[in-house]
Each structure stands twice: as structure tokens, then as C-alpha cells.
Design a protein around this motif. Structure first.
Motif, PDB file in Angstrom:
ATOM      1  N   ASN A   1      -4.895  23.067 -11.504  1.00  0.00           N
ATOM      2  CA  ASN A   1      -3.665  22.732 -10.793  1.00  0.00           C
ATOM      3  C   ASN A   1      -3.928  22.733  -9.295  1.00  0.00           C
ATOM      4  OD1 ASN A   1      -3.557  25.469  -9.996  1.00  0.00           O
ATOM      5  ND2 ASN A   1      -2.476  25.974 -11.865  1.00  0.00           N
ATOM      6  N   GLY A   2      -3.067  22.040  -8.559  1.00  0.00           N
ATOM      7  CA  GLY A   2      -3.208  21.990  -7.117  1.00  0.00           C
ATOM      8  C   GLY A   2      -2.563  20.755  -6.532  1.00  0.00           C
ATOM      9  N   PHE A   3      -2.841  20.528  -5.263  1.00  0.00           N
ATOM     10  CA  PHE A   3      -2.284  19.384  -4.553  1.00  0.00           C
ATOM     11  C   PHE A   3      -3.235  18.200  -4.638  1.00  0.00           C
ATOM     12  CE2 PHE A   3      -0.036  22.930  -2.739  1.00  0.00           C
ATOM     13  CZ  PHE A   3       1.270  22.456  -2.757  1.00  0.00           C
ATOM     14  N   LYS A   4      -2.644  17.013  -4.682  1.00  0.00           N
ATOM     15  CA  LYS A   4      -3.407  15.781  -4.840  1.00  0.00           C
ATOM     16  C   LYS A   4      -2.965  14.788  -3.767  1.00  0.00           C
ATOM     17  CE  LYS A   4      -2.598  13.040  -8.509  1.00  0.00           C
ATOM     18  NZ  LYS A   4      -2.695  12.530  -9.877  1.00  0.00           N
ATOM     19  N   LEU A   5      -3.937  14.139  -3.148  1.00  0.00           N
ATOM     20  CA  LEU A   5      -3.686  13.118  -2.134  1.00  0.00           C
ATOM     21  C   LEU A   5      -4.236  11.803  -2.646  1.00  0.00           C
ATOM     22  CD1 LEU A   5      -2.746  12.506   0.793  1.00  0.00           C
ATOM     23  CD2 LEU A   5      -5.080  13.034   1.514  1.00  0.00           C
ATOM     24  N   GLY A   6      -3.484  10.717  -2.470  1.00  0.00           N
ATOM     25  CA  GLY A   6      -3.962   9.450  -3.007  1.00  0.00           C
ATOM     26  C   GLY A   6      -3.396   8.235  -2.313  1.00  0.00           C
ATOM     27  N   LEU A   7      -3.875   7.101  -2.771  1.00  0.00           N
ATOM     28  CA  LEU A   7      -3.471   5.808  -2.231  1.00  0.00           C
ATOM     29  C   LEU A   7      -3.475   4.802  -3.373  1.00  0.00           C
ATOM     30  CD1 LEU A   7      -2.950   4.166   0.444  1.00  0.00           C
ATOM     31  CD2 LEU A   7      -5.393   3.651   0.383  1.00  0.00           C
ATOM     32  N   LYS A   8      -2.415   3.998  -3.459  1.00  0.00           N
ATOM     33  CA  LYS A   8      -2.400   2.918  -4.441  1.00  0.00           C
ATOM     34  C   LYS A   8      -1.816   1.677  -3.808  1.00  0.00           C
ATOM     35  CE  LYS A   8       1.811   4.488  -6.763  1.00  0.00           C
ATOM     36  NZ  LYS A   8       2.346   4.865  -8.072  1.00  0.00           N
ATOM     37  N   GLY A   9      -2.087   0.545  -4.435  1.00  0.00           N
ATOM     38  CA  GLY A   9      -1.574  -0.702  -3.902  1.00  0.00           C
ATOM     39  C   GLY A   9      -1.897  -1.863  -4.814  1.00  0.00           C
ATOM     40  N   SER A  10      -1.265  -2.995  -4.520  1.00  0.00           N
ATOM     41  CA  SER A  10      -1.537  -4.202  -5.299  1.00  0.00           C
ATOM     42  C   SER A  10      -1.218  -5.423  -4.466  1.00  0.00           C
ATOM     43  CB  SER A  10      -0.728  -4.218  -6.597  1.00  0.00           C
ATOM     44  OG  SER A  10       0.628  -4.521  -6.343  1.00  0.00           O
TER      45      SER A  10
ATOM     46  N   GLY B   1      -4.410  -4.594  -8.709  1.00  0.00           N
ATOM     47  CA  GLY B   1      -4.279  -3.450  -7.815  1.00  0.00           C
ATOM     48  C   GLY B   1      -5.139  -2.300  -8.265  1.00  0.00           C
ATOM     49  N   GLY B   2      -4.991  -1.201  -7.548  1.00  0.00           N
ATOM     50  CA  GLY B   2      -5.771  -0.019  -7.873  1.00  0.00           C
ATOM     51  C   GLY B   2      -5.136   1.230  -7.316  1.00  0.00           C
ATOM     52  N   GLU B   3      -5.708   2.360  -7.724  1.00  0.00           N
ATOM     53  CA  GLU B   3      -5.219   3.668  -7.296  1.00  0.00           C
ATOM     54  C   GLU B   3      -6.407   4.612  -7.198  1.00  0.00           C
ATOM     55  OE1 GLU B   3      -2.108   7.077  -8.915  1.00  0.00           O
ATOM     56  OE2 GLU B   3      -2.143   5.115  -9.853  1.00  0.00           O
ATOM     57  N   PHE B   4      -6.381   5.479  -6.187  1.00  0.00           N
ATOM     58  CA  PHE B   4      -7.417   6.496  -6.011  1.00  0.00           C
ATOM     59  C   PHE B   4      -6.747   7.786  -5.568  1.00  0.00           C
ATOM     60  CE2 PHE B   4     -10.238   8.938  -3.252  1.00  0.00           C
ATOM     61  CZ  PHE B   4     -11.295   9.147  -4.114  1.00  0.00           C
ATOM     62  N   ALA B   5      -7.149   8.918  -6.142  1.00  0.00           N
ATOM     63  CA  ALA B   5      -6.593  10.212  -5.766  1.00  0.00           C
ATOM     64  C   ALA B   5      -7.655  11.294  -5.944  1.00  0.00           C
ATOM     65  CB  ALA B   5      -5.371  10.547  -6.608  1.00  0.00           C
TER      66      ALA B   5
ATOM     67  N   VAL C   1       0.877  -1.174   0.000  1.00  0.00           N
ATOM     68  CA  VAL C   1       0.000   0.000   0.000  1.00  0.00           C
ATOM     69  C   VAL C   1       0.912   1.221   0.000  1.00  0.00           C
ATOM     70  CG1 VAL C   1      -1.688   1.327   1.312  1.00  0.00           C
ATOM     71  CG2 VAL C   1      -1.881  -1.152   1.212  1.00  0.00           C
ATOM     72  N   GLU C   2       0.582   2.216  -0.831  1.00  0.00           N
ATOM     73  CA  GLU C   2       1.417   3.407  -0.922  1.00  0.00           C
ATOM     74  C   GLU C   2       0.575   4.684  -0.889  1.00  0.00           C
ATOM     75  OE1 GLU C   2       4.614   5.520  -3.949  1.00  0.00           O
ATOM     76  OE2 GLU C   2       3.858   3.541  -4.414  1.00  0.00           O
ATOM     77  N   PRO C   3       0.545   5.398   0.243  1.00  0.00           N
ATOM     78  CA  PRO C   3      -0.076   6.720   0.252  1.00  0.00           C
ATOM     79  C   PRO C   3       0.881   7.715  -0.425  1.00  0.00           C
ATOM     80  CG  PRO C   3       0.687   6.142   2.453  1.00  0.00           C
ATOM     81  CD  PRO C   3       0.980   4.979   1.560  1.00  0.00           C
ATOM     82  N   PHE C   4       0.312   8.724  -1.109  1.00  0.00           N
ATOM     83  CA  PHE C   4       1.166   9.708  -1.781  1.00  0.00           C
ATOM     84  C   PHE C   4       0.516  11.085  -1.767  1.00  0.00           C
ATOM     85  CE2 PHE C   4      -1.409   7.761  -5.096  1.00  0.00           C
ATOM     86  CZ  PHE C   4      -1.866   8.845  -5.832  1.00  0.00           C
ATOM     87  N   LEU C   5       1.374  12.096  -1.913  1.00  0.00           N
ATOM     88  CA  LEU C   5       0.967  13.500  -1.987  1.00  0.00           C
ATOM     89  C   LEU C   5       1.734  14.116  -3.144  1.00  0.00           C
ATOM     90  CD1 LEU C   5      -0.486  16.017  -0.786  1.00  0.00           C
ATOM     91  CD2 LEU C   5       1.587  16.372   0.578  1.00  0.00           C
ATOM     92  N   GLY C   6       1.045  14.881  -3.972  1.00  0.00           N
ATOM     93  CA  GLY C   6       1.713  15.459  -5.127  1.00  0.00           C
ATOM     94  C   GLY C   6       1.093  16.770  -5.553  1.00  0.00           C
ATOM     95  N   TYR C   7       1.729  17.379  -6.550  1.00  0.00           N
ATOM     96  CA  TYR C   7       1.234  18.603  -7.175  1.00  0.00           C
ATOM     97  C   TYR C   7       0.999  18.286  -8.646  1.00  0.00           C
ATOM     98  CZ  TYR C   7       0.706  23.446  -8.518  1.00  0.00           C
ATOM     99  OH  TYR C   7       0.198  24.629  -8.994  1.00  0.00           O
TER     100      TYR C   7
END
Length: 166
Positions: free
Chosen positions: A61-70, A82-86, A34-40
Motif C-alpha cells: 500500500n502507499g501513494f501512487k503518482l501517474g500520467l495518462k492520456g490519449s 493512449g497509455g498510462e504510467f504510474a 493528458v491527465e496527471p494523477f495522485l492516488g492511494y
């Protein structure tokens, strides 16, 4: 209808920089994670100008918060899924050459699903189906001849590739 030119071209570009931390639930590169992430991010749809106005060039544009995993499908399987959501935390919108409203409330939601097959010790072939939605609700009067109440863009992408895993 009635705009000139009668055919408009559009082009899209996406840029993103993100950082995350992978939590692996096992000692191997193939273990579930599982990988939580934060990005622009910046998402731009450029549209040709028309008279009278038809569409605007929109830049989100802006900040994005998400989670992915497999995880592998079954013990010792060479297949996995697996999947990803942001979603956007605070996204902005810039429109040119005119604006659809005095101010906007914007939402960005992205999610996807993927499946993979091991093809080597650290190689996998992967296919992925992604869905994205960019939406805005406008308030106030913009600089268009007729202000808009809302706008949305939806994208569906099917992709595939070969990955080398470290």
C-alpha cells in the motif's frame, strides 16, 4: 516441495482512490488529453498457509503518482490510442503469517496501452493491455525459517469495455 497442503489457493484484490486533472487539447470530448494523477492504493495477494512455510500473504500500500492520456489516430478518425504510467512514491509491505526479512524496500510500477473506437457521439469501445510489477528487497532476519532476499509479483491484464464520456 514437501509442504502441506500440496495445493495452495491464492486470491488477489486491488483498491485505489485517485484524483487527477485532465488537460484537454481541444474543445471536444474526443480531443487529445493528458491527465496527471495522485492516488492511494492497496494491493493484496492472499495465499493459503502451508507447513513448512511456502508463500506469505503480501499487502502493498502507499501513494501512487501517474500520467495518462490519449489522442485520435489522424484527423477526424474514429480510432484513437493512449497509455498510462504510474509508480509508487512510498509503498509499504505487510506480510502474514511470517515475514521474509527485518525490513523491506518496495517498488510498484504500472503501465498500460489502450486503443479505442468511437461508436456514438459520447460512446467508445476500448481494449486495454496493462502490466504491473510489485517487488521487494529484504534486509535483516525475518520470522520465516529461512529469510528471503527478494520477492516480486508480475501481472498482465487484457480488458475491454464500453465507455460513456461526459
Amino acid at each position: 516441495s514437501g509442504s502441506s497442503p500440496s495445493k495452495l489457493n491464492e486470491s488477489m484484490s486491488d483498491y485505489e482512490a485517485a484524483m487527477g486533472y485532465m488537460f484537454r487539447f481541444g474543445p471536444y470530448v474526443w480531443s487529445p488529453y493528458v491527465e496527471p494523477f495522485l492516488g492511494y492504493f492497496t494491493h493484496k495477494v492472499f495465499t493459503d498457509a502451508a507447513t513448512p512455510e511456502a508463500f506469505t500473504t503480501m499487502v502493498y500500500n502507499g501513494f501512487k503518482l501517474g500520467l495518462k492520456g490519449s489522442a485520435p489516430i489522424g484527423l477526424g478518425s474514429e480510432y484513437g490510442a493512449g497509455g498510462e504510467f504510474a509508480f509508487s512514491l512510498r509503498s509499504g509491505l505487510q506480510e502474514t503469517p511470517v515475514s521474509s526479512g527485518g525490513s523491506s524496500t518496495n517498488n510498484v510500477v504500472q503501465f498500460g496501452f489502450f486503443g479505442f473506437k468511437k461508436i456514438g457521439g459520447r460512446l467508445k469501445a476500448q481494449a486495454q493491455l496493462d502490466f504491473e510489477m510489485y517487488s521487494s528487497s529484504f534486509s535483516g532476519t525475518g520470522t520465516r525459517a529461512e529469510s528471503a532476499r527478494s520477492a516480486s509479483q508480475r501481472f498482465t491484464t487484457l480488458s475491454g469495455g464500453v465507455y460513456y464520456m461526459f
